[in-house]
Motif scaffolding. Sequence first.
Motif: not given
Length: 143
Positions: A104-105, A110-111, A127-132
Amino acid sequence: MTEGDLPAIMAIERATFPRDAWSEGMMRGELAEQPRTRHYVVALVDEVIVGYAGLAAAADQADIQTIAVLQAHQGTGVGGAMLAELLREARRRGAREVFLEVRDDNPRARGVYEHFGFEEIGIRRRYYDDGTDAIMMRKKLDG
């Protein structure tokens, strides 16, 4: 991509995805599935690997497993060229849809995916290990 490419691939993997890099064992596992269910490519500039990408395909669906490009070569079309190759391979294998997850970050990625016709279809929270969160995307392929 071959196992001989792994030293360069793993250096790019760790540089590109420092928070959630795949292990070498995971990458070897992916390569072991070529060509049965996987298709991995590398991008070369002056005979140096500057990126890699992989596809998993089964029946009429495919998934973009990963795409990574060294920072110095991002924005030069290398990632787009590899994505185009993966989409061609998905079509060759009879896929009707291609899926992927993107952080998401990571609006730049994404573009690129949106430019290639991928549409957001959902969110995988934390979804990702860091919570993103991961944005789930899909592209329907032409007949």
